[in-house]
Design an enzyme around this catalytic site. Structure first.
Site, mmCIF file in Angstrom:
data_model
loop_
_atom_site.group_PDB
_atom_site.id
_atom_site.type_symbol
_atom_site.label_atom_id
_atom_site.label_comp_id
_atom_site.label_asym_id
_atom_site.label_seq_id
_atom_site.Cartn_x
_atom_site.Cartn_y
_atom_site.Cartn_z
ATOM 1 N N SER A 7 0.809 -1.223 0.000
ATOM 2 C CA SER A 7 0.000 0.000 0.000
ATOM 3 C C SER A 7 0.840 1.269 0.000
ATOM 4 O O SER A 7 0.434 2.288 -0.567
ATOM 5 C CB SER A 7 -0.930 0.007 1.217
ATOM 6 O OG SER A 7 -0.173 0.207 2.420
ATOM 7 N N GLY A 36 3.258 0.047 5.034
ATOM 8 C CA GLY A 36 2.064 -0.781 4.911
ATOM 9 C C GLY A 36 2.269 -2.272 4.804
ATOM 10 O O GLY A 36 1.309 -3.024 4.593
ATOM 11 N N HIS A 85 18.868 -4.716 23.655
ATOM 12 C CA HIS A 85 18.169 -3.529 24.147
ATOM 13 C C HIS A 85 16.677 -3.712 23.926
ATOM 14 O O HIS A 85 16.240 -4.622 23.213
ATOM 15 C CB HIS A 85 18.665 -2.281 23.413
ATOM 16 C CG HIS A 85 18.534 -2.388 21.924
ATOM 17 N ND1 HIS A 85 19.542 -2.900 21.125
ATOM 18 C CD2 HIS A 85 17.508 -2.096 21.076
ATOM 19 C CE1 HIS A 85 19.151 -2.894 19.859
ATOM 20 N NE2 HIS A 85 17.913 -2.429 19.812
ATOM 21 N N ARG A 120 17.634 -14.855 14.335
ATOM 22 C CA ARG A 120 18.761 -13.958 14.038
ATOM 23 C C ARG A 120 18.831 -13.013 15.236
ATOM 24 O O ARG A 120 17.820 -12.448 15.655
ATOM 25 C CB ARG A 120 18.521 -13.216 12.737
ATOM 26 C CG ARG A 120 19.637 -12.211 12.384
ATOM 27 C CD ARG A 120 19.313 -10.831 12.916
ATOM 28 N NE ARG A 120 20.237 -9.808 12.455
ATOM 29 C CZ ARG A 120 20.213 -8.552 12.885
ATOM 30 N NH1 ARG A 120 19.327 -8.170 13.776
ATOM 31 N NH2 ARG A 120 21.071 -7.667 12.415
ATOM 32 N N ASP A 164 20.140 -9.763 17.203
ATOM 33 C CA ASP A 164 20.574 -8.397 16.943
ATOM 34 C C ASP A 164 21.682 -7.960 17.902
ATOM 35 O O ASP A 164 21.677 -8.304 19.090
ATOM 36 C CB ASP A 164 19.362 -7.463 17.099
ATOM 37 C CG ASP A 164 19.612 -6.070 16.599
ATOM 38 O OD1 ASP A 164 20.030 -5.920 15.442
ATOM 39 O OD2 ASP A 164 19.387 -5.116 17.369
ATOM 40 N N GLU A 190 24.308 -11.338 14.863
ATOM 41 C CA GLU A 190 24.756 -10.169 14.121
ATOM 42 C C GLU A 190 26.117 -9.757 14.684
ATOM 43 O O GLU A 190 26.208 -9.056 15.684
ATOM 44 C CB GLU A 190 23.773 -9.005 14.247
ATOM 45 C CG GLU A 190 24.199 -7.813 13.391
ATOM 46 C CD GLU A 190 23.541 -6.504 13.785
ATOM 47 O OE1 GLU A 190 23.657 -5.542 13.003
ATOM 48 O OE2 GLU A 190 22.951 -6.417 14.876
ATOM 49 N N HIS A 226 19.404 -4.699 5.619
ATOM 50 C CA HIS A 226 18.640 -3.521 6.030
ATOM 51 C C HIS A 226 19.503 -2.437 6.656
ATOM 52 O O HIS A 226 19.009 -1.337 6.931
ATOM 53 C CB HIS A 226 17.576 -3.944 7.041
ATOM 54 C CG HIS A 226 18.127 -4.489 8.319
ATOM 55 N ND1 HIS A 226 18.799 -5.689 8.380
ATOM 56 C CD2 HIS A 226 18.136 -3.992 9.588
ATOM 57 C CE1 HIS A 226 19.190 -5.911 9.624
ATOM 58 N NE2 HIS A 226 18.811 -4.900 10.366
ATOM 59 N N ASP A 227 20.787 -2.721 6.896
ATOM 60 C CA ASP A 227 21.668 -1.772 7.579
ATOM 61 C C ASP A 227 22.723 -1.144 6.676
ATOM 62 O O ASP A 227 23.532 -0.335 7.153
ATOM 63 C CB ASP A 227 22.391 -2.473 8.744
ATOM 64 C CG ASP A 227 21.503 -2.614 9.962
ATOM 65 O OD1 ASP A 227 20.626 -1.747 10.166
ATOM 66 O OD2 ASP A 227 21.683 -3.587 10.717
ATOM 67 N N ARG A 275 15.556 0.803 2.137
ATOM 68 C CA ARG A 275 14.400 0.140 2.763
ATOM 69 C C ARG A 275 13.100 0.511 2.056
ATOM 70 O O ARG A 275 12.017 0.436 2.637
ATOM 71 C CB ARG A 275 14.317 0.516 4.241
ATOM 72 C CG ARG A 275 15.481 0.029 5.086
ATOM 73 C CD ARG A 275 15.302 0.434 6.552
ATOM 74 N NE ARG A 275 16.461 0.046 7.359
ATOM 75 C CZ ARG A 275 16.585 0.306 8.668
ATOM 76 N NH1 ARG A 275 15.622 0.950 9.306
ATOM 77 N NH2 ARG A 275 17.664 -0.072 9.328
#
Length: 591
Positions: A151, A169, A244, A327, A329, A358, A424-425, A473
């Site tokens: 969307s 979305g 965290h 996974r 983080d 990671e 994504h990083d 992203r």
């Protein structure tokens, strides 16, 4: 003999058990320095003095720019070993044990290198399916709202009195409705970024570890997603954020509200009372965080109650939703004791669940079989960036770097590493290639033919680009996607290339589980030729990153390959490649 180059590390990737019978021993020496290297091993508990030693010739299993890596694998008749190495260079013959050189053996067995006992509990045993996995990483907010569409709309929900937001979305049912696309492309595992209730669109500021974020759907939607993907032969790995939490997580909320009287004070590091949530994004908080991100207070997983809570989270999603792994983080910033406890908890629920940390740096510390099965291999991306995208290193340097990358771990861990070109990083690898489509394709082919689990970030196969976060992203461009169960028709060039490369990997066991060795990686050249081999089959891959046509050379093919006559004089265009298989069924040139 260059003694300074010689290295052996007991009880490490230089001396380890493959299984209950087979052992691997390695020794590093200067490149081209030794004429021969031998392993001498004996029963550590031998009743005779001196110990009776057996000799094995070691071979050069790998080379980088400075070193040879000698290796021998064998079935050991003993569970307890003492051992030493014999090094020969011309007329010089030296013995190496206890980190020192000697010209003769000693009678005292305690002075040799030791492998105290081959414990089955100490074996490094990633899940058996890891080497066969081709992973597709999905950023859920950006992937799909429904079948072949997203969307692009922002969303905002109130969850337990707290605001949670989405940006583009994407939903869990959207992923499920595109399971046929993932299967047709050839992916058999997905890694999904965080799905739990959290404030921001990325969902790394978690406020509830036991429920799905309403921007993505419901817990039942996730249950349906896992079931659907499993029905399509696709395993599910989800993101665990235990370094965290979000600053609206209940435990941190209580600390803010009650101060020193809160029962969760020891769940967090370096609290200063009163604990204040700074609204200024540039403010440095007076509590430990992920980096200096005030909205993500760091968890103290060395505390019993916190460790118990998050281990229970790990078990819950495995047990109740049948996920296939985690996974993890910011894994390198979490204490080892917690990871060992988490590993044990997860394995008790599902012995075949995978744990991927990671860790951006060299990860041998975490790959001893007690914490992780795999790590996100950002070094793979780094070396590929230099060779394929930036073109700043030659084939010799590239081979040296990927060789070092392989030799720093046990073999089992190498085959389970999650290799990636982007995520994504980081910036999309295609953007780093600056429009050089052929160079990008060679990097993808290398990803699919290198030992380890290849991981593809969503949309890479559709030409998604991006150097900054908002771009890399971006929403999945479904309008570019095609699915054809018949012939390979209707696909864009890049999508078809990915499909064929994945198919090749999944068809050829040698690419998933076979040995690896360079055939040609000359200094000053950007022609890189390597082989994968398993039993009676070999696959040769030649990648030409030169700006001109290259001719395959009989001189370096001689004696190394089963098919050398067939390839002599083969012309390889700039940014071109050839893949050749030779084995029981004859020879086959793929291109």
């Amino acid at each position: 003999m260059n003694k300074d180059a010689v290295l052996h590390i007991p009880m490490s990737q230089y001396a380890y058990a493959l299984d209950g019978e087979r052992m691997v021993f390695r020794l590093r020496a200067g490149r081209g320095d030794l004429d021969a290297c031998y392993l001498h091993y004996g029963d550590r508990a031998c009743r005779q003095t001196p110990v009776v030693f057996h000799s094995l010739s070691m071979r050069v299993a790998a080379q980088d720019e400075r070193f040879d890596y000698y290796e021998v694998a064998f079935s050991s008749p003993y569970r307890r070993l003492c051992y030493y190495f014999e090094l020969r260079c011309g007329e010089e013959r030296l013995l190496y044990y206890g980190d020192f050189f000697s010209e003769a053996c000693v009678d005292d067995r305690s002075e040799y290198y030791q492998y105290p006992y081959m414990h089955r509990a100490d074996l490094v045993c990633p899940p058996s399916w890891a080497a066969d996995a081709v992973v597709y990483q999905i950023f859920p907010d950006s992937f799909a709202t429904g079948k072949r569409w997203i969307s692009g709309r922002e969303s905002c929900f109130y969850y337990q009195g707290k605001t949670v937001r989405g940006k583009r979305g994407g939903t869990l049912l959207g992923i499920a409705e595109n399971a046929d696309y993932l299967e047709e492309m050839g992916f058999n595992a997905v890694y999904i970024n965080p799905i739990f209730a959290a404030g921001e669109y990325h969902k790394y500021d978690i406020i509830d570890y036991y429920h799905v974020d309403p921007c993505f759907g419901t817990d039942e939607d996730f249950r349906e997603l896992v079931k659907t993907l499993h029905n399509h032969g696709i395993r599910v790995i989800i993101d665990g954020v235990f370094n965290h939490c979000g600053w609206h997580f209940d435990a941190f909320e209580e600390v803010v509200q009650k101060g020193r009287e809160a029962s969760f004070c020891d769940w967090f590091y370096r609290l200063a009372f009163p604990v204040i949530r700074q609204e200024d994004p540039e403010a440095v908080p007076d509590y430990e965080c992920f980096g200096y991100e005030r909205m993500m207070p760091k968890l103290a997983t060395d505390q019993e109650a916190a460790a118990e809570y998050f281990c229970n989270v790990g078990a819950y999603w495995l047990r109740e939703f049948a996920i296939d792994g985690w996974r993890l983080d910011v894994a390198s910033e979490v204490n080892d004791g917690f990871w060992r406890r988490f590993f044990k908890t997860v394995r008790e629920v599902n012995p075949q669940a995978i744990l991927i940390g990671e860790v951006w740096e060299s990860a041998g510390h975490w790959l001893d079989g007690t914490m992780f099965d795999s790590t996100m291999n950002y070094d793979f991306r780094k070396h590929c960036r230099r060779f394929f995208a930036e073109k700043t290193i030659d084939a010799a340097a590239f081979d040296g770097r990927v060789t070092h990358m392989r030799m720093r771990y046990r073999e089992q861990s190498v085959f389970a590493q999650m290799n990636l070109l982007d995520s994504h990083d980081v910036s999309r690898f295609s953007s780093l290639c600056g429009g050089d489509e052929e160079a990008y394709e060679l990097a993808v082919l290398f990803l699919m033919t290198f030992p380890g689990m290849p991981s593809v970030f969503y949309g890479d196969e559709l030409g998604v680009t991006g150097l900054c976060e908002d771009d890399y992203r971006q929403a999945m461009p479904w309008e570019r996607a095609a699915v054809s169960k018949a012939a390979d028709t209707g696909y864009s060039r890049q999508q078809l290339f990915y499909k064929k490369a994945i198919r090749l990997r999944r068809q050829e066991e040698a690419l998933r589980r076979g040995g690896y060795g360079a055939v040609s990686a000359a200094s000053g050249s950007r022609l890189y030729v390597y082989r994968r081999f398993l039993e009676a089959e070999e696959i040769l891959i030649a990648l030409n990153m030169e700006d001109s046509t290259m001719t395959l050379n009989q001189e370096w093919l001689e004696g190394k390959l089963l098919w050398q006559r067939r390839l002599e004089g083969y012309k390889l265009e700039s940014r071109g490649f050839v893949i050749v298989k030779s084995g029981k069924t004859g020879e086959k040139i793929c291109r």
